[in-house]
Design a protein around this motif. Structure first.
Motif, PDB file in Angstrom:
ATOM      1  N   LEU A 179       0.828  -1.214   0.000  1.00  0.00           N
ATOM      2  CA  LEU A 179       0.000   0.000   0.000  1.00  0.00           C
ATOM      3  C   LEU A 179       0.858   1.259   0.000  1.00  0.00           C
ATOM      4  CD1 LEU A 179      -2.751  -1.120   2.549  1.00  0.00           C
ATOM      5  CD2 LEU A 179      -3.051  -0.830   0.073  1.00  0.00           C
ATOM      6  N   ALA A 180       1.913   1.257   0.822  1.00  0.00           N
ATOM      7  CA  ALA A 180       2.815   2.421   0.880  1.00  0.00           C
ATOM      8  C   ALA A 180       3.559   2.590  -0.437  1.00  0.00           C
ATOM      9  CB  ALA A 180       3.790   2.266   2.034  1.00  0.00           C
ATOM     10  N   PHE A 181       4.012   1.484  -1.025  1.00  0.00           N
ATOM     11  CA  PHE A 181       4.716   1.535  -2.309  1.00  0.00           C
ATOM     12  C   PHE A 181       3.805   2.129  -3.387  1.00  0.00           C
ATOM     13  CE2 PHE A 181       6.173   0.072  -6.366  1.00  0.00           C
ATOM     14  CZ  PHE A 181       7.554  -0.044  -6.282  1.00  0.00           C
ATOM     15  N   GLY A 182       2.585   1.628  -3.476  1.00  0.00           N
ATOM     16  CA  GLY A 182       1.649   2.106  -4.483  1.00  0.00           C
ATOM     17  C   GLY A 182       1.304   3.574  -4.306  1.00  0.00           C
ATOM     18  N   MET A 191       1.669 -14.457  -0.364  1.00  0.00           N
ATOM     19  CA  MET A 191       1.696 -13.027  -0.080  1.00  0.00           C
ATOM     20  C   MET A 191       2.181 -12.194  -1.270  1.00  0.00           C
ATOM     21  SD  MET A 191       0.222 -12.713   2.669  1.00  0.00           S
ATOM     22  CE  MET A 191       0.365 -10.951   2.508  1.00  0.00           C
ATOM     23  N   THR A 192       2.755 -12.855  -2.256  1.00  0.00           N
ATOM     24  CA  THR A 192       3.193 -12.140  -3.459  1.00  0.00           C
ATOM     25  C   THR A 192       1.997 -11.471  -4.124  1.00  0.00           C
ATOM     26  OG1 THR A 192       4.944 -13.775  -3.734  1.00  0.00           O
ATOM     27  CG2 THR A 192       4.444 -12.375  -5.639  1.00  0.00           C
ATOM     28  N   ARG A 193       0.921 -12.222  -4.262  1.00  0.00           N
ATOM     29  CA  ARG A 193      -0.291 -11.658  -4.857  1.00  0.00           C
ATOM     30  C   ARG A 193      -0.835 -10.513  -4.012  1.00  0.00           C
ATOM     31  NH1 ARG A 193      -5.430 -10.893  -5.565  1.00  0.00           N
ATOM     32  NH2 ARG A 193      -6.440 -11.414  -7.520  1.00  0.00           N
ATOM     33  N   ALA A 209      -2.099  -4.766  -3.480  1.00  0.00           N
ATOM     34  CA  ALA A 209      -2.017  -3.496  -2.752  1.00  0.00           C
ATOM     35  C   ALA A 209      -1.341  -2.425  -3.596  1.00  0.00           C
ATOM     36  CB  ALA A 209      -1.261  -3.701  -1.437  1.00  0.00           C
ATOM     37  N   VAL A 210      -0.263  -2.791  -4.296  1.00  0.00           N
ATOM     38  CA  VAL A 210       0.425  -1.839  -5.167  1.00  0.00           C
ATOM     39  C   VAL A 210      -0.520  -1.340  -6.255  1.00  0.00           C
ATOM     40  CG1 VAL A 210       2.260  -1.570  -6.885  1.00  0.00           C
ATOM     41  CG2 VAL A 210       2.745  -2.763  -4.736  1.00  0.00           C
TER      42      VAL A 210
END
Length: 194
Positions: free
Chosen positions: A73-76, A134-136, A141-142
């Protein structure tokens, strides 16, 4: 003009501090508490030519989900902020990466419309404390926060480390192409907005 952003995300479950410079050299400093995840995020920076600093803490005693998703989420969000109005960008990007036995493809459209198509089956459920499922969640989130149309496919492979590395590297390569400034100050859409 610098295309950079800094994001802080603090919840009852995680604390994420992330800085991104899109026109970087691929320099990274990443510490999430999950060594394999750090390794994969480093590949995004290196192959995307994105300078990336991430310091993340989370309730890993509960599960890896909160931390991995919140980093996504932060990356996106940082990516969306760094792109601004998206004037002059390529908008679309594609990356094919092979890692020994594995081949992955990522295609990106920085369209302003979030969507993820994720086609991957990994050969193991866990690698060094990192659940492969968790990759997905990370890429979902991104895609949501960056408001990108993101298609990722693991085409084949047998070694889980190689499978994941090909996926993350292909994302980095596609991102590098999509954010590239191609000239002019126009917005690459017939709508006039992305």
């Amino acid at each position: 003009m610098s295309r950079s952003a800094s994001v802080q995300r603090t919840t009852a479950e995680t604390h994420i501090s992330l800085t991104m410079e899109l026109d970087g050299s691929g320099a990274t400093a990443i510490a999430t508490g999950l060594g394999f995840f750090d390794h994969m995020l480093t590949h995004i920076g290196k192959h995307g030519c994105v300078d990336l600093t991430i310091a993340a803490q989370g309730d890993l005693h509960v599960d890896e989900h909160h931390l991995v998703e919140d980093v996504g989420l932060a990356f996106g969000r940082a990516l969306n902020e760094a792109l601004g109005e998206k004037r002059g960008i390529e908008r679309f990007g594609a990356g094919f990466v092979t890692m020994d036995d594995a081949l992955a493809r990522t295609v990106i459209d920085l369209s302003g419309r979030p969507h993820l198509a994720f086609l991957a089956t990994f050969s193991r459920e866990m690698i060094n404390g990192f659940p492969t499922e968790m990759t997905r969640e990370f890429f979902q989130a991104v895609a949501n926060e960056a408001r990108m149309n993101l298609h990722i496919a693991l085409l084949y492979g047998t070694n889980v480390h190689h499978q994941l590395e090909a996926v993350f590297k292909s994302f980095g390569r596609a991102l590098r192409e999509a954010v590239r400034i191609t000239g002019g100050d126009g917005i690459p859409s017939t709508k006039g907005v992305l």
